[in-house]
Scaffold this active site. Sequence first.
Site, PDB file in Angstrom:
ATOM      1  N   ASP A   1      17.668  17.135  -3.087  1.00 34.52           N
ATOM      2  CA  ASP A   1      17.913  16.863  -4.041  1.00 34.52           C
ATOM      3  C   ASP A   1      19.326  16.503  -3.954  1.00 34.52           C
ATOM      4  O   ASP A   1      19.616  15.418  -4.202  1.00 34.52           O
ATOM      5  CB  ASP A   1      17.408  16.859  -5.406  1.00 34.52           C
ATOM      6  CG  ASP A   1      15.900  18.043  -5.346  1.00 34.52           C
ATOM      7  OD1 ASP A   1      15.660  17.083  -4.899  1.00 34.52           O
ATOM      8  OD2 ASP A   1      15.609  18.053  -6.395  1.00 34.52           O
TER       9      ASP A   1
ATOM     10  N   ASP B   1      14.645  23.547 -15.916  1.00 37.27           N
ATOM     11  CA  ASP B   1      14.948  24.489 -15.139  1.00 37.27           C
ATOM     12  C   ASP B   1      15.196  25.967 -15.846  1.00 37.27           C
ATOM     13  O   ASP B   1      16.043  25.658 -16.772  1.00 37.27           O
ATOM     14  CB  ASP B   1      15.913  24.114 -13.544  1.00 37.27           C
ATOM     15  CG  ASP B   1      15.135  23.598 -12.804  1.00 37.27           C
ATOM     16  OD1 ASP B   1      14.003  23.579 -12.843  1.00 37.27           O
ATOM     17  OD2 ASP B   1      16.009  23.057 -11.460  1.00 37.27           O
TER      18      ASP B   1
END
Length: 288
Positions: free
Chosen positions: A243, A18
Site C-alpha cells: 500500500d 485498524d
Amino acid sequence: MVTLSENVLFGMGNPLLDICAVVDKDFLDKYGLKPNDQILAEEKHKELFEELVKKFKVEYHAGGSTQNSVKVAQWMIQRPYKAATFFGCIGKDKFGEILKKKAEEAHVDAHYYEQSEEPTGTCAACITSDNRSLVANLAAANCYKKEKHLDLEKNWKLVEKAKVYYIAEAATFAREQGFETEDIKEIARKTQALPKVNAKRQRIVVFTQGKEDTILATENEVTTFPVLVSDQSEIVDTNGAGDAFVGGFLSQLVYDRPVTECIRAGHYAASVIIKRSGCTFPEKPDFH
C-alpha cells in the site's frame, strides 16, 4: 515548483478502522488465530473486536488498502492538505466517528457514505512479538451505493477535479485474463498489451513483488528496479509495504513526474513503513 490543487488524487475502496494491540497467546487461541495470518472474520470472531478494545491497550489507524495508499500519498505530498480524496462506506457508529477523525488527522479529504445497516468495517491487528494476526470484518465497506453517494453532484464534482485515480486491483488478474503464465515479466507485458479505450495514452504496468524487483512494462520494454535494501533487524512489519509503495508512486504521478521517479518514491515510502508498526509514518518524509 509545481503547485498541486486540492483533490488532485482520487481513491475509492474499503475503509477499515485498524485496531492494533499487543495480545497474548490465550487471546489468539480463544479465536483460533495463527500468529502470522490474514483472514476475514467469521461468526466465531464476532466478539473479538469489542474484547480487543476492552482488554488491551489499542491504537486506531485509518486503514483498508486503498485508504492506506491515499494516506501515504498525502503524507508524501504534504501540501496542499486534501490533495487526496477518498470515498468508501462506513456505519453510523463509534468506530465510524474514529475513522473520520483519523482520516482528517492524515489530511485526507475523506467523504464516506454512511449507512445504518452494517457497522463500520474493522481490521484487528493482534500483535504477538514479531507477528501480526490480521482479522478483517468488511461489514459496512461492502455496502457502498453508487447512486446514493458517487452520483450526488457534490461528490461527482470531486471525482471530476481529480487528475489521477486509484482503485486496488486483485492479484488474480492474470488468471482471470487466461494469460497461462506464472512469469511475472510476461504477465506485465501481456497486461500492457491489453486493448485500451483511450489509445492516445499508453498504458504502463507496474508490479511489485515484496522484496524482489519491481517490474515496469511499457509499450517497448519490460524493466526491473531493485527495491531499497533494509537491514533485517530494522524491519518491524511488512504488511503495509505494498500500500505504501502505491502511495509513494501516486505522490509523484500527480506531478507528472517520470515513471522511474514514481517507482523511486514508491520504494522510499515502503522502506519507511516497514520499519514501523502498521501503515504509519513519521511527521515528514525525507524524500528528495
